[in-house]
Design a protein around this motif. Structure first.
Motif, short mmCIF file in Angstrom:
data_model
loop_
_atom_site.label_atom_id
_atom_site.label_comp_id
_atom_site.label_asym_id
_atom_site.label_seq_id
_atom_site.Cartn_x
_atom_site.Cartn_y
_atom_site.Cartn_z
N UNK A 312 0.83 -1.21 0.00
CA UNK A 312 0.00 0.00 0.00
C UNK A 312 0.87 1.26 0.00
N UNK A 313 1.88 1.27 0.83
CA UNK A 313 2.73 2.46 0.93
C UNK A 313 3.46 2.74 -0.38
N UNK A 317 0.70 4.92 -2.23
CA UNK A 317 1.16 6.26 -1.88
C UNK A 317 2.42 6.67 -2.64
N UNK A 318 3.06 5.73 -3.34
CA UNK A 318 4.25 6.07 -4.12
C UNK A 318 5.49 6.30 -3.27
N UNK A 324 9.45 3.30 2.99
CA UNK A 324 8.50 2.25 3.37
C UNK A 324 9.04 1.41 4.50
N UNK A 325 10.30 1.02 4.39
CA UNK A 325 10.90 0.19 5.43
C UNK A 325 10.98 0.95 6.75
N UNK A 453 -6.06 1.05 -3.29
CA UNK A 453 -5.15 0.34 -2.40
C UNK A 453 -5.48 0.62 -0.93
N UNK A 454 -5.96 1.83 -0.64
CA UNK A 454 -6.36 2.15 0.74
C UNK A 454 -7.54 1.29 1.17
#
Length: 489
Positions: A312-313, A317-318, A324-325, A453-454
Motif C-alpha cells: 500500500x505504501x 502512496x508512491x 516504506x521500510x 489500495x487504501x
C-alpha cells in the motif's frame, strides 16, 4: 520470553564447577545464528521490493503472493521431515547441505529471468532451509552441555528481533542504493556472501555427531501433507486473476481431502508401530487443536498485514522502498517491546488475551487512520498505530508455544512442537494468499489508485481484527499457565 528455569537455578546454586565453553563453540553458535537470521530476513525482505519485481517480471499481482507463499509453504512442508533427516544422517551434514541449497536458491532467485524461475528459487530456499534450521537446536545442545545451554538458547530471541527489525531496513537500503543496478535482485544476492562464509566456517567448527540410519522416515506422509497444503494455497493465490473457474474449487477441495488422507495415514502408521510425522493422538487433544486454530488465524492475519501494508505504501502512496521500510519498522519495534513485556507479564493465557486486545486495537486504529485521511494519507501518522499493533502481537506471541505445549503429554511434545512450527509457516502462506487476493481485488476495482489500495488495506485490516477476536475466543480451550519446563520449547 519467559525466564529460563535453567537460568533461575544457576543464580540460586553455588558457583558452577563446569568447565568453560571453548571459543570454537561460540564461533559455531554464530554460524547457527546466521542461518536462523537468514531465514528471518528472507521471510520478510521481499515485500519491500515487490513493486520493482512486478515491473521487471511479467507475473501480475499473484507473483508477489507467490514470492512470499512459495517460501513459507515449502518451509512448512520440509520442517516435518527436516529434523528426522538430521537424526538419520547427522545434524552437521544436513545443516551444511541445507545451507548450500539455501545459497543456490538465493542465487537462482537473484538471477531469475522469468517469474516461474523466481518461484522455483523461493521453493528451493524454503525446502533446503527446512533441512538446515531444525539441526541448529540439536547441535547447540552438543556444543553447550548442561547449564550452558540456557545462555546459548537465550541468544535466539534477540537475534530474531534483529532480523525482524533489520530485514525491512536492509531491503529499503538495498533498493534505494540499487548496487550494480540489481534492483530487487539484490534482496536475494545479499544472502550469498554470509552463506558462503557460514558454510566455510561450519565445515571447520560444527560438531560431528553419530547418525541413526535405523530410524524410518515417512515419505508418504511428507508427500501427502505437502501436496495437501500446496493444493489449498494454489487456488487461493491464482483464483482471483482467473475468475475462480470450477477447477480452482475442485483443487481446493482436493487439498482438504489430501490432508484428511494424511491424518488417516498417520493413524495407521502409528498403530503399526512405525514412526509418524505427527502423533495421531494430538488430533484428539482439545488443547492442541485449539492451539492450531489460534496459530492459523492469528499468525495468518498478522503475517499477511505486514506485506500488504508495504505494498500500500509503495503502490498506493508512491513511497520509496527505503521510506516504506522506515515506516513499517514501527510494528517490528513494537513486537520487540511486546515480547519483552510478555516476559514480565508471565506465560499465561491472560497475557495472550492482553496482547490480542492491544493488537486488535492497533489494527483498528490503523484502519480508522487510513479511512479518515481519504486520498491524502500521511503514512507517518500511521506509525503510532502500527507500533501499538506490534506491541500487542509481541505480547500475544511470547507465551503461545509454551502454553500450547503445556497441554500435551511429554511423549507428544516433540511432535507437537514440530507441527506448531509448520502450522506457523503455513498460516503465513494462507494469510498472504487470501488477504493478498482480497487486497488486489479491491484495489483493481477502483478508479483511484490511492483509494483502491487504501480500501484494500482497510478490508484486510478489518478481517484481521475479526481473526484476532476469533483467536481470543479460542483461548478458553488452552491451559491457564505454561508449565515451567515448557517455556523454552
Amino acid at each position: 520470553m519467559t525466564t529460563s528455569p535453567l537460568t533461575d537455578s544457576a543464580v540460586a546454586a553455588p558457583p558452577s564447577t563446569a568447565p568453560p565453553i571453548p571459543r570454537s563453540s561460540w564461533l559455531a553458535l554464530v554460524v547457527i545464528l546466521v542461518a536462523e537470521m537468514l531465514d528471518g530476513l528472507d521471510a520478510l525482505i521481499t515485500s519491500i521490493g515487490g513493486p520493482a519485481l512486478l515491473a521487471d517480471l511479467d507475473g501480475g499481482p499473484a507473483l508477489l503472493q507467490w514470492t512470499a507463499a512459495a517460501y513459507t509453504l515449502s518451509m512448512a512442508s520440509g520442517l516435518l521431515i527436516g529434523g528426522r533427516l538430521g537424526d538419520m544422517f547427522g545434524k552437521r551434514r544436513l545443516f551444511l547441505i541445507g545451507m548450500v541449497g539455501f545459497t543456490l536458491g538465493s542465487l537462482l532467485s537473484a538471477c531469475a529471468p522469468v517469474a516461474w524461475v523466481l518461484i522455483l528459487g523461493r521453493v528451493l530456499q524454503g525446502l533446503l532451509g527446512a533441512l538446515m534450521l531444525p539441526q541448529g537446536m540439536g547441535m547447540i545442545r552438543t556444543l553447550f552441555p548442561g547449564e550452558h545451554a540456557a545462555k546459548a538458547f537465550g541468544l535466539f530471541g534477540p537475534m530474531m528481533m534483529v532480523a525482524g527489525i533489520g530485514g525491512p531496513i536492509l531491503a529499503g537500503v538495498l533498493m534505494d542504493l540499487d548496487p550494480f543496478g540489481l534492483s530487487w535482485r539484490s534482496l536475494f544476492a545479499v544472502n550469498v556472501i554470509p552463506c558462503v562464509l557460514a558454510i566455510v566456517a561450519g565445515l571447520r567448527l560444527l560438531p560431528r555427531e553419530s547418525s541413526t540410519r535405523s530410524l524410518s522416515l515417512d515419505w508418504t506422509g511428507a508427500v501427502l501433507s505437502a501436496a495437501g497444503m500446496a493444493a489449498i494455497v494454489y487456488p487461493l493465490v491464482e483464483g482471483r486473476e482467473l475468475g475462480w473457474p470450477a477447477w480452482t474449487l475442485v483443487v481446493l477441495a482436493g487439498g482438504v481431502a489430501l490432508l484428511g488422507v494424511f491424518l488417516v495415514q498417520q493413524r495407521r502408521r502409528s498403530r503399526a508401530g512405525r514412526d509418524a510425522l505427527v502423533e495421531p493422538s494430538l488430533f484428539r487433544n482439545r488443547t492442541f487443536l485449539a492451539g492450531l486454530a489460534i496459530m492459523l488465524v492469528f499468525f495468518g492475519g498478522t503475517g499477511a498485514i505486514g506485506m500488504i501494508t508495504a505494498l500500500f505504501l509503495q503502490m498506493g502512496l508512491g513511497m520509496s522502498p527505503l521510506l516504506t521500510s522506515i515506516v513499517t519498522i514501527s510494528e517490528a519495534l513494537g513486537m520487540m517491546l511486546g515480547m519483552a513485556a510478555a516476559a514480565k507479564l508471565g506465560g499465561t493465557r491472560r497475557t495472550m488475551a492482553i496482547g490480542m486486545v492491544i493488537a486488535a486495537l492497533g489494527q483498528l486504529l490503523t484502519l480508522l487512520g487510513i479511512s479518515a485521511q481519504g486520498t491524502t494519507v500521511d503514512a507517518w501518522l500511521l506509525t503510532p498505530m502500527m507500533l501499538i499493533a506490534g506491541i500487542g502481537i509481541g505480547i500475544a506471541m511470547g507465551p503461545t508455544f509454551s502454553i500450547i505445549i503445556t497441554g500435551v503429554s511429554d511423549a507428544e511434545a516433540g511432535s507437537a512442537s514440530g507441527a506448531l512450527t509448520s502450522v506457523q509457516q503455513i498460516s503465513t502462506a494462507l494469510g498472504v494468499s487470501t488477504l493478498g487476493s482480497l487486497f488486489f481485488a479491491i484495489a483493481s476495482g477502483s478508479a483511484s489508485p490511492v483509494l483502491g489500495f487504501a480500501h484494500g488495506l482497510e478490508a484486510a485490516l478489518a478481517i484481521n481484527v475479526v481473526l484476532i477476536l476469533l483467536a481470543m475466543g479460542l483461548l478458553r480451550f488452552l491451559p491457564q499457565r505454561a508449565a515451567e519446563d515448557a517455556e523454552d520449547i
